[in-house]
Design a protein around this motif. Structure first.
Motif, mmCIF file in Angstrom:
data_model
loop_
_atom_site.group_PDB
_atom_site.id
_atom_site.type_symbol
_atom_site.label_atom_id
_atom_site.label_comp_id
_atom_site.label_asym_id
_atom_site.label_seq_id
_atom_site.Cartn_x
_atom_site.Cartn_y
_atom_site.Cartn_z
ATOM 1 N N LEU A 1 56.471 -74.856 83.504
ATOM 2 C CA LEU A 1 57.178 -74.889 84.776
ATOM 3 C C LEU A 1 58.679 -75.144 84.621
ATOM 4 O O LEU A 1 59.485 -74.598 85.373
ATOM 5 N N LEU A 2 59.052 -75.971 83.656
ATOM 6 C CA LEU A 2 60.430 -76.444 83.584
ATOM 7 C C LEU A 2 61.264 -75.778 82.494
ATOM 8 O O LEU A 2 62.484 -75.732 82.605
ATOM 9 N N ARG A 3 60.629 -75.313 81.426
ATOM 10 C CA ARG A 3 61.408 -74.722 80.333
ATOM 11 C C ARG A 3 61.667 -73.251 80.619
ATOM 12 O O ARG A 3 60.725 -72.447 80.703
ATOM 13 N N PRO A 4 62.934 -72.847 80.759
ATOM 14 C CA PRO A 4 63.223 -71.431 81.047
ATOM 15 C C PRO A 4 63.023 -70.524 79.841
ATOM 16 O O PRO A 4 62.678 -69.356 79.985
ATOM 17 N N GLY A 5 63.242 -71.054 78.627
ATOM 18 C CA GLY A 5 63.097 -70.248 77.425
ATOM 19 C C GLY A 5 61.675 -70.234 76.906
ATOM 20 O O GLY A 5 60.785 -70.879 77.447
ATOM 21 N N ASN A 6 61.468 -69.499 75.830
ATOM 22 C CA ASN A 6 60.143 -69.339 75.239
ATOM 23 C C ASN A 6 60.177 -69.921 73.828
ATOM 24 O O ASN A 6 60.839 -69.386 72.946
ATOM 25 N N ALA A 7 59.471 -71.020 73.623
ATOM 26 C CA ALA A 7 59.482 -71.687 72.317
ATOM 27 C C ALA A 7 58.564 -70.996 71.310
ATOM 28 O O ALA A 7 58.733 -71.156 70.105
ATOM 29 N N PHE A 8 57.580 -70.251 71.775
ATOM 30 C CA PHE A 8 56.613 -69.608 70.890
ATOM 31 C C PHE A 8 57.111 -68.257 70.390
ATOM 32 O O PHE A 8 56.940 -67.914 69.230
ATOM 33 N N ALA A 9 57.686 -67.468 71.287
ATOM 34 C CA ALA A 9 58.194 -66.131 70.948
ATOM 35 C C ALA A 9 59.518 -65.942 71.674
ATOM 36 O O ALA A 9 59.538 -65.436 72.801
ATOM 37 N N PRO A 10 60.628 -66.362 71.059
ATOM 38 C CA PRO A 10 61.928 -66.337 71.742
ATOM 39 C C PRO A 10 62.332 -64.971 72.286
ATOM 40 O O PRO A 10 63.046 -64.886 73.276
ATOM 41 N N THR B 1 53.258 -65.138 74.486
ATOM 42 C CA THR B 1 53.444 -63.943 73.650
ATOM 43 C C THR B 1 53.146 -62.648 74.394
ATOM 44 O O THR B 1 53.363 -61.559 73.845
ATOM 45 N N LEU B 2 52.660 -62.736 75.621
ATOM 46 C CA LEU B 2 52.360 -61.528 76.393
ATOM 47 C C LEU B 2 53.617 -61.079 77.130
ATOM 48 O O LEU B 2 54.112 -61.789 77.999
ATOM 49 N N PRO B 3 54.176 -59.913 76.805
ATOM 50 C CA PRO B 3 55.427 -59.491 77.445
ATOM 51 C C PRO B 3 55.218 -58.973 78.860
ATOM 52 O O PRO B 3 54.130 -58.514 79.215
ATOM 53 N N GLN B 4 56.271 -59.070 79.642
ATOM 54 C CA GLN B 4 56.266 -58.505 80.988
ATOM 55 C C GLN B 4 56.224 -56.984 80.890
ATOM 56 O O GLN B 4 57.044 -56.376 80.202
#
Length: 352
Positions: A13-22, A215-218
């Protein structure tokens, strides 16, 4: 254990970035549904802990299990978790937006049975309630298998690179873990071994779900612009014309070398609409994915033979990437499908 799902919910909810797959931007709707699932799991730990604290003076576990409060919390768990898990799994399928209301309506008889049991407790009503919950799980599993098969066909018809886009494995494993959770409700909750097994299952489920979400892209499609009057004639061309345009704008220009080339992008390059292009591939007994990857495999073969003839060393992984493939695993699968043998066997025979 309740801390882990709480941390996962706050992260989504709070982290805008992606720590698993930047480099990946997952669907916002999927992130929100997954966060709601983790939040519900965290709250479940809280209300069950409070419940057993309130019943600490009751020595008979059976009397606690058959109490109105226990049935109420069990119903709350089933409704909230089924709803959030359903929303999460459906959000993974991006071929169309599936409504939630049929699944919520399917839960109403279960809630009604649970209320009846709390008013007039009986073993028969309990058995009917549990049986209906099991039936819901079975029907939902069948629905998801069919939906994922449809989604898989949609991916093949619209995308050349399927790396991290398919959801078969994660959905199957998630449904298996949910089944383990469901079976746990039918057995003796005093068993320490089952409690440990459930905790391990939860950890695996949380990790798998969080990894899959990130890891699932839009995959939302680029809207097709309305054709201008000059383009109307182009949109009514026949399949033979489509083939000529593909040879010009895709094959000759080597557009197929573009990584993650979608059907929408190819349709814009060919100046036709996506639906018409899909019909062309279907008329050839083919899919967009197979068409593009066959071109890439042929490019790989051509470049490989040129390099060998010139006495140059070849690194298959690098040449596969140069040929448009995002990963060697995808290339290896596409090569085997196109050539009928593995790339290793083909390269060995080619050298001989």
């Amino acid at each position: 254990m309740g801390v882990l799902p709480l941390v996962a919910a706050l992260y989504l909810l709070l982290r805008p970035g992606n720590a698993f797959a930047p480099g990946v931007t997952p669907p916002v709707r999927l992130r929100r549904w997954a966060a709601s699932f983790f939040a519900v799991v965290a709250l479940s730990y809280v209300w069950w802990m409070l419940f057993f604290i309130c019943h600490r003076d009751i020595h008979s576990l059976e009397s606690v299990i058959h109490s109105v409060g226990y049935m109420g919390l069990f119903t709350l768990d089933c409704v909230t978790m089924f709803t959030t898990v359903t929303g999460t799994l459906l959000s993974m399928l991006q071929d169309c937006r599936r409504p939630m209301w049929p699944f919520l309506m399917a839960m109403m008889p279960f809630v009604a049975l649970a209320v009846v049991y709390m008013v007039h407790p009986s073993e028969q009503i309990m058995l009917i309630t549990m049986s209906y919950a099991l039936l819901l799980y079975v029907l939902f599993t069948i629905y998801m298998v069919l939906a994922v098969r449809r989604y898989d066909r949609w991916l093949n018809d619209n995308y050349a690179d399927l790396e991290n886009k398919k959801v078969w494995l994660s959905l199957v494993l998630t449904l298996c873990f949910l089944l383990a959770f469901f079976l746990y409700t039918f057995v003796d909750v005093s068993s320490i071994h089952l409690i440990i097994l459930t905790c391990i299952t939860e950890l695996v489920l949380f990790g798998l779900l969080l990894w899959r979400v990130e890891t699932l892209p839009q995959l939302d499609s680029i809207p097709t612009p309305a054709p201008s009057p000059m383009e109307e004639e182009v949109l009514t061309i026949d399949f033979a014309q489509i083939e000529r345009l593909l040879n010009k704008h895709c094959v000759a220009s080597q557009l197929y070398l573009k990584h993650d080339l979608s059907l929408q992008e190819l349709a814009l390059a060919v100046r036709t609409n996506r639906s018409y292009l899909s019909q062309y591939f279907s008329s050839q007994g083919n899919t967009y994915n197979t068409y593009i990857n066959n071109l890439r495999v042929n490019h790989f073969i051509s470049r490989y033979e040129e390099a060998i003839a010139a006495g140059q060393s070849v690194v298959a992984q690098e040449l596969a990437y140069e040929s448009g493939f995002s990963s060697y695993r995808t290339f290896s699968r596409a090569f085997t499908q196109c050539m009928g043998q593995s790339v290793t066997d083909w390269m060995r025979q080619s050298r001989e």
